[in-house]
Design a protein around this motif. Sequence first.
Motif, PDB file in Angstrom:
ATOM      1  N   GLY A  26       9.396  35.320  39.528  1.00 48.58           N
ATOM      2  CA  GLY A  26       9.529  36.450  40.429  1.00 48.58           C
ATOM      3  C   GLY A  26       9.150  37.785  39.821  1.00 48.58           C
ATOM      4  O   GLY A  26       8.953  38.756  40.549  1.00 48.58           O
ATOM      5  N   VAL A  27       9.079  37.860  38.517  1.00 44.84           N
ATOM      6  CA  VAL A  27       8.707  39.106  37.830  1.00 44.84           C
ATOM      7  C   VAL A  27       7.389  38.911  37.073  1.00 44.84           C
ATOM      8  O   VAL A  27       7.150  39.578  36.060  1.00 44.84           O
ATOM      9  CB  VAL A  27       9.827  39.549  36.870  1.00 44.84           C
ATOM     10  N   GLU A  28       6.549  38.030  37.570  1.00 45.78           N
ATOM     11  CA  GLU A  28       5.268  37.776  36.891  1.00 45.78           C
ATOM     12  C   GLU A  28       4.407  39.037  36.848  1.00 45.78           C
ATOM     13  O   GLU A  28       3.796  39.369  35.830  1.00 45.78           O
ATOM     14  CB  GLU A  28       4.525  36.662  37.614  1.00 45.78           C
ATOM     15  N   HIS A  51      10.069  47.819  43.588  1.00 44.12           N
ATOM     16  CA  HIS A  51      11.241  48.498  43.017  1.00 44.12           C
ATOM     17  C   HIS A  51      10.974  48.932  41.585  1.00 44.12           C
ATOM     18  O   HIS A  51      11.402  50.019  41.167  1.00 44.12           O
ATOM     19  CB  HIS A  51      12.447  47.564  43.084  1.00 44.12           C
ATOM     20  N   SER A  52      10.271  48.112  40.822  1.00 48.38           N
ATOM     21  CA  SER A  52       9.958  48.478  39.447  1.00 48.38           C
ATOM     22  C   SER A  52       9.040  49.688  39.393  1.00 48.38           C
ATOM     23  O   SER A  52       9.221  50.585  38.555  1.00 48.38           O
ATOM     24  CB  SER A  52       9.310  47.288  38.731  1.00 48.38           C
ATOM     25  N   GLN A  53       8.065  49.741  40.274  1.00 47.09           N
ATOM     26  CA  GLN A  53       7.151  50.888  40.284  1.00 47.09           C
ATOM     27  C   GLN A  53       7.855  52.146  40.767  1.00 47.09           C
ATOM     28  O   GLN A  53       7.594  53.244  40.263  1.00 47.09           O
ATOM     29  CB  GLN A  53       5.953  50.583  41.183  1.00 47.09           C
ATOM     30  N   ARG A  54       8.770  52.001  41.741  1.00 44.83           N
ATOM     31  CA  ARG A  54       9.471  53.168  42.258  1.00 44.83           C
ATOM     32  C   ARG A  54      10.420  53.750  41.214  1.00 44.83           C
ATOM     33  O   ARG A  54      10.565  54.971  41.104  1.00 44.83           O
ATOM     34  CB  ARG A  54      10.241  52.792  43.522  1.00 44.83           C
ATOM     35  N   THR A  55      11.079  52.891  40.456  1.00 42.30           N
ATOM     36  CA  THR A  55      12.018  53.361  39.425  1.00 42.30           C
ATOM     37  C   THR A  55      11.360  53.551  38.065  1.00 42.30           C
ATOM     38  O   THR A  55      12.012  54.031  37.135  1.00 42.30           O
ATOM     39  CB  THR A  55      13.170  52.360  39.286  1.00 42.30           C
ATOM     40  N   ASN A  56      10.088  53.135  37.933  1.00 43.62           N
ATOM     41  CA  ASN A  56       9.348  53.243  36.670  1.00 43.62           C
ATOM     42  C   ASN A  56      10.109  52.560  35.530  1.00 43.62           C
ATOM     43  O   ASN A  56      10.271  53.095  34.435  1.00 43.62           O
ATOM     44  CB  ASN A  56       9.085  54.708  36.323  1.00 43.62           C
ATOM     45  N   GLU A  57      10.594  51.350  35.795  1.00 46.46           N
ATOM     46  CA  GLU A  57      11.352  50.569  34.808  1.00 46.46           C
ATOM     47  C   GLU A  57      10.892  49.122  34.877  1.00 46.46           C
ATOM     48  O   GLU A  57      10.674  48.573  35.958  1.00 46.46           O
ATOM     49  CB  GLU A  57      12.849  50.659  35.125  1.00 46.46           C
ATOM     50  N   ARG A  58      10.717  48.493  33.724  1.00 50.23           N
ATOM     51  CA  ARG A  58      10.222  47.117  33.690  1.00 50.23           C
ATOM     52  C   ARG A  58      11.127  46.183  32.890  1.00 50.23           C
ATOM     53  O   ARG A  58      11.364  45.059  33.285  1.00 50.23           O
ATOM     54  CB  ARG A  58       8.806  47.087  33.089  1.00 50.23           C
ATOM     55  N   ARG A  59      11.581  46.670  31.754  1.00 48.41           N
ATOM     56  CA  ARG A  59      12.286  45.775  30.833  1.00 48.41           C
ATOM     57  C   ARG A  59      13.573  45.229  31.443  1.00 48.41           C
ATOM     58  O   ARG A  59      13.883  44.045  31.287  1.00 48.41           O
ATOM     59  CB  ARG A  59      12.587  46.514  29.523  1.00 48.41           C
ATOM     60  N   PHE A  60      14.328  46.078  32.138  1.00 46.86           N
ATOM     61  CA  PHE A  60      15.570  45.615  32.758  1.00 46.86           C
ATOM     62  C   PHE A  60      15.281  44.606  33.865  1.00 46.86           C
ATOM     63  O   PHE A  60      16.021  43.630  34.043  1.00 46.86           O
ATOM     64  CB  PHE A  60      16.349  46.812  33.309  1.00 46.86           C
TER      65      PHE A  60
END
Length: 245
Positions: free
Chosen positions: A96-98, A46-55
């Motif tokens: 889970g977000v390692e 999901h992070s790669q698809r949305t290109n978002e990490r901090r949230f």
Amino acid sequence: MLSACRLPLVIQSMLPSHTNSSLFAILLTAVPFLCTAVAQFFTSAHSQRTNERRFHLTTFWAIGVVCLALLPIAQMHNSPAGSFVLLTLGVIGVFGVEGISVSYYLALMGGEKGLGIAVINGLGALGGFVGPYVIGALTQTTGQYYAAMWMLAGCVMVAAINAALVSEEWAAKFSLKPGETPAMRRASSTRTHSQLPSMFGDATMAAAMVAYMEQSESSTGDADVGGHDIEQGKDKDTRTEPGCK
């Protein structure tokens, strides 16, 4: 505290007396980590698809903080099932977000990337050395893992607040070249990123390639200047050599 070597002791302390066996606690230890492994796939995708990490980081770490802080309260009310659910969610929130956290660090470009990774590794090594002594002292003093869980929740909360407040734009300003503005850096990164995803398919790899290309251009420019100076020196020697004869 949430490592595989100490987690069985925490699980054993929350089990009823008739099921309080070391083997059963060790078997239950696999459940939080299996759930965490599954969560890592979904969060990374999901992070790669949305290109978002901090949230993603702050959300999961906030969940971990809440669950770890409520875990001692559930144990005080003699709720083994509730305690185990909170422990599982706490492990998922922390680990889970390692993959996303590593990707977030590597996405930082320039000199701050090396400094940030050095600080993270240094704090991790310090925590790995000091943490067991502090947790052991708190557990021996109180006879329970309550204080240790609250301390761990506080550490995760500090990390979540830090990730929420410190943006990539703020970190990037420490690696600006002389005469370069943040707007110029963003424009250059956007232009390069638009070309690299088709080749690499990942924003993290694109960011790493941007940093590598910038360093390569800087090194090439220095080498060209040095080579030009050498050629000028040779031409000067050639012009002066007939006069010397």
